[in-house]
Structure formats: C-alpha cells, structure tokens
Design a protein around this motif. Structure first.
Motif, short mmCIF file in Angstrom:
data_model
loop_
_atom_site.label_atom_id
_atom_site.label_comp_id
_atom_site.label_asym_id
_atom_site.label_seq_id
_atom_site.Cartn_x
_atom_site.Cartn_y
_atom_site.Cartn_z
N PHE A 1 30.19 32.05 31.42
CA PHE A 1 29.25 31.94 30.31
C PHE A 1 29.90 32.12 28.93
O PHE A 1 29.23 31.95 27.91
CB PHE A 1 28.11 32.95 30.46
CG PHE A 1 27.17 32.59 31.58
CD1 PHE A 1 26.35 31.48 31.50
CD2 PHE A 1 27.11 33.37 32.72
CE1 PHE A 1 25.49 31.15 32.53
CE2 PHE A 1 26.25 33.05 33.76
CZ PHE A 1 25.43 31.94 33.66
N ALA A 2 31.19 32.46 28.88
CA ALA A 2 31.84 32.57 27.58
C ALA A 2 31.86 31.20 26.90
O ALA A 2 32.04 30.18 27.56
CB ALA A 2 33.27 33.09 27.77
N PRO A 3 31.67 31.16 25.59
CA PRO A 3 31.51 32.28 24.66
C PRO A 3 30.06 32.65 24.37
O PRO A 3 29.81 33.52 23.56
CB PRO A 3 32.17 31.75 23.39
CG PRO A 3 31.82 30.29 23.41
CD PRO A 3 31.84 29.88 24.87
N ARG A 4 29.11 31.99 25.03
CA ARG A 4 27.70 32.17 24.64
C ARG A 4 27.12 33.52 25.11
O ARG A 4 26.29 34.12 24.42
CB ARG A 4 26.86 31.03 25.20
CG ARG A 4 27.22 29.67 24.63
CD ARG A 4 26.39 28.56 25.24
NE ARG A 4 26.61 28.44 26.68
CZ ARG A 4 25.74 28.82 27.61
NH1 ARG A 4 24.60 29.37 27.25
NH2 ARG A 4 26.02 28.66 28.87
N ILE A 5 27.52 33.96 26.28
CA ILE A 5 27.00 35.22 26.84
C ILE A 5 28.17 36.08 27.27
O ILE A 5 29.01 35.65 28.07
CB ILE A 5 26.07 34.96 28.04
CG1 ILE A 5 24.87 34.11 27.62
CG2 ILE A 5 25.58 36.28 28.64
CD1 ILE A 5 23.97 33.67 28.78
N ALA B 1 16.78 30.25 29.32
CA ALA B 1 15.73 30.36 28.31
C ALA B 1 16.27 30.57 26.90
O ALA B 1 15.68 30.08 25.94
CB ALA B 1 14.79 31.51 28.68
N ILE B 2 17.36 31.34 26.78
CA ILE B 2 17.83 31.75 25.46
C ILE B 2 19.24 31.23 25.18
O ILE B 2 19.56 30.83 24.07
CB ILE B 2 17.74 33.29 25.31
CG1 ILE B 2 16.27 33.71 25.46
CG2 ILE B 2 18.33 33.75 23.99
CD1 ILE B 2 16.05 35.20 25.47
N GLY B 3 20.10 31.29 26.19
CA GLY B 3 21.40 30.65 26.08
C GLY B 3 22.45 31.41 25.31
O GLY B 3 23.53 30.89 25.05
N ARG B 4 22.16 32.66 24.95
CA ARG B 4 23.17 33.47 24.27
C ARG B 4 22.79 34.93 24.45
O ARG B 4 21.69 35.27 24.86
CB ARG B 4 23.25 33.12 22.79
CG ARG B 4 21.90 33.05 22.06
CD ARG B 4 21.41 34.37 21.55
NE ARG B 4 20.06 34.29 21.02
CZ ARG B 4 19.11 35.15 21.33
NH1 ARG B 4 19.36 36.13 22.17
NH2 ARG B 4 17.90 35.05 20.80
N GLY B 5 23.75 35.82 24.14
CA GLY B 5 23.47 37.25 24.22
C GLY B 5 24.56 38.01 24.94
O GLY B 5 25.72 37.57 25.01
N ALA B 6 24.19 39.16 25.47
CA ALA B 6 25.14 40.04 26.15
C ALA B 6 24.45 40.66 27.36
O ALA B 6 23.23 40.86 27.37
CB ALA B 6 25.65 41.12 25.21
N VAL B 7 25.27 40.97 28.34
CA VAL B 7 24.79 41.62 29.57
C VAL B 7 25.72 42.79 29.86
O VAL B 7 26.95 42.66 29.75
CB VAL B 7 24.81 40.64 30.77
CG1 VAL B 7 24.41 41.36 32.07
CG2 VAL B 7 23.90 39.45 30.50
N THR C 1 34.61 40.96 26.84
CA THR C 1 33.85 40.41 27.96
C THR C 1 34.67 40.55 29.23
O THR C 1 35.91 40.61 29.20
CB THR C 1 33.45 38.94 27.71
OG1 THR C 1 32.41 38.58 28.63
CG2 THR C 1 34.63 37.99 27.87
N GLY C 2 33.97 40.67 30.35
CA GLY C 2 34.63 40.79 31.65
C GLY C 2 35.28 42.15 31.89
O GLY C 2 36.09 42.30 32.80
#
Length: 244
Positions: free
Chosen positions: A162-166, A120-126, A219-220
């Motif tokens: 998902f790097a670099p988008r999420i 839905a959005i394709g970017r961000g952080a978790v 990330t990771g």
C-alpha cells in the motif's frame, strides 16, 4: 486535526489507553465494539468518541459493515487494530474451532479493515497491535500466537503493497496488564523480572501507537514495548499456570 481514528477494542484495557492518548493529539475517536449497548466510552473521551458495532468474528459480513462505516466517516485516517482473542490452547488441545476463532479476530479482521480503508478512502495509516512474545515463541496460547504471527506478516506485506498511500506498522506489547489467567501476585512477580523492571503499562503502548500514527516516513516497522522481556527467553507464557 479533523482526522478520526478507528480503534478496535477501543473501550477497555490497552485500547482505551490508546484512545485517550490519540485524543490528546487531536483525533476524533471511533471505537469498535461488538455491542454498543453494553460498552462504555472512557470518561476522558466524553463528546469525543463514537461507538460503532463491528463484529470482528464475522468474516463474511465485516467487509460490507466496514464499507458502510468508512462511507459515513470519510474522516477516518488511522486504524488501530487492537482487539484480540486470547484463549488458552496448545498442540494437544487445539481444534479447528479454536484456531478459526483466533484467526478471525487476530488476523482476518485487521486484514479486512485495511482492505476497506483502501477501497473507501485510499490513504491513511494503520497500526497493528501484535505481541512481544513473537520474539520468543512457545506453544502456550498456540492459536492466539499463530494469529498474531499472521498479523505480523500482514503488517509487513501490507506496508509493501500500500505504500505510499497507506502506512502500516505494528506495536508489540510485553507483559502490560493482568490477564484472566493470572492473579495479581503472579503478574507482579513476572513483571518484576523484566530487564527494565516493573511499571510497563497501557500508556507506554499508547505512546508508541501515537508515534507511529504521526511518523510520515515510517512503514513496515514493529516497535516492541516490552521492558526488555524478549531478552528473558521465557519457556512459557507468563499468563499460564506455572508448570510443576
């Protein structure tokens, strides 16, 4: 900031502390609950938080529900997968029902929410909330532990994919709050054994989540916020009754 954070299990315990801390950084809050009619927004978040109904046990229905949420809230830029199922079982008492219930909430639901964010959005952080006990695994709370171990693997694989988008990271809390299977005296005694001493609380976990939310080159990674508990090499979960 103009960015919202979706926090599963965000109305109580560690989830509520994470919500309050992220609000301090300017996030609007979307707090997942199974039943908004019975959930309460933390007082500090009045006017800053929206309650949303997402059934994390429903692996079939969750993707569509998450898609609808992200379509309505395209400002969501952070997911904190905090909600967990935590019920006792071991190698003798585990059955397929217990295993599947734990995996649905502790592993599959976070994975489906990450997928929905990407669609839905394709970017961000978790930020996935794991458990420090993964550093000293033992057979108590077996289905819970297996679910958290799966989520740790999801964290690593999703960060790569998902790097670099999420960005996808994890926080692994130690003995932070009294569990339903503990009394206060046992909790205080066990926390007192931590190398850094007693005092580990939800705010400590929330600070680690806030750091990972704003760290653009991380990330990771999994941050253990456990007061050094991993060095104790416990032979059983401190939430279980003491073995005689």
């Amino acid at each position: 900031m103009g960015v919202a954070a979706l926090i599963t299990g965000g109305t109580k315990r560690i989830g509520a502390a994470i919500a309050v801390r992220l609000a301090e950084d300017g996030y609007d809050l979307v707090l997942q609950t199974r039943d908004p009619a019975t959930a309460t927004v933390p007082p500090e978040l009045a006017g800053r938080a929206e309650l949303v109904a997402l059934d994390l046990d429903d692996g079939e229905g969750l993707p569509a529900a998450a898609d609808a949420l992200f379509a309505r809230r395209p400002d969501i830029g952070l997911i904190v997968n905090n909600a967990s199922r935590f019920e006792p079982d071991d190698f003798r008492s585990l059955d397929s029902g217990s295993f599947n219930r734990h995996m649905a909430v502790n592993a599959l639901a976070p994975l489906l929410l990450i997928q929905a964010l990407d669609r839905a959005i394709g970017r961000g952080a978790v930020v996935n909330v794991l458990d420090a006990k993964l550093a000293w695994p033992h057979p108590d709370f077996l289905s819970y532990t297996l679910g958290k171990a799966a989520l740790a693997t999801i964290t690593d694989l999703a960060a790569r994919y998902f790097a670099p988008r999420i960005r996808v990271n994890g926080v692994a809390p130690g003995l932070t709050l009294i569990s339903p299977f503990q009394d206060e005296a046992r909790f205080r005694a066990e926390q007192g054994k931590l190398p850094l001493g007693p005092g580990l609380g939800p705010r400590d976990i929330a600070e680690a989540v806030a750091f990972l939310a704003r760290a653009p080159q991380v990330t990771g990674q999994v941050i253990a916020v456990d007061g050094g508990e991993r060095y104790l090499s416990r032979q059983q979960d401190p939430s279980t009754p003491l073995r005689q």
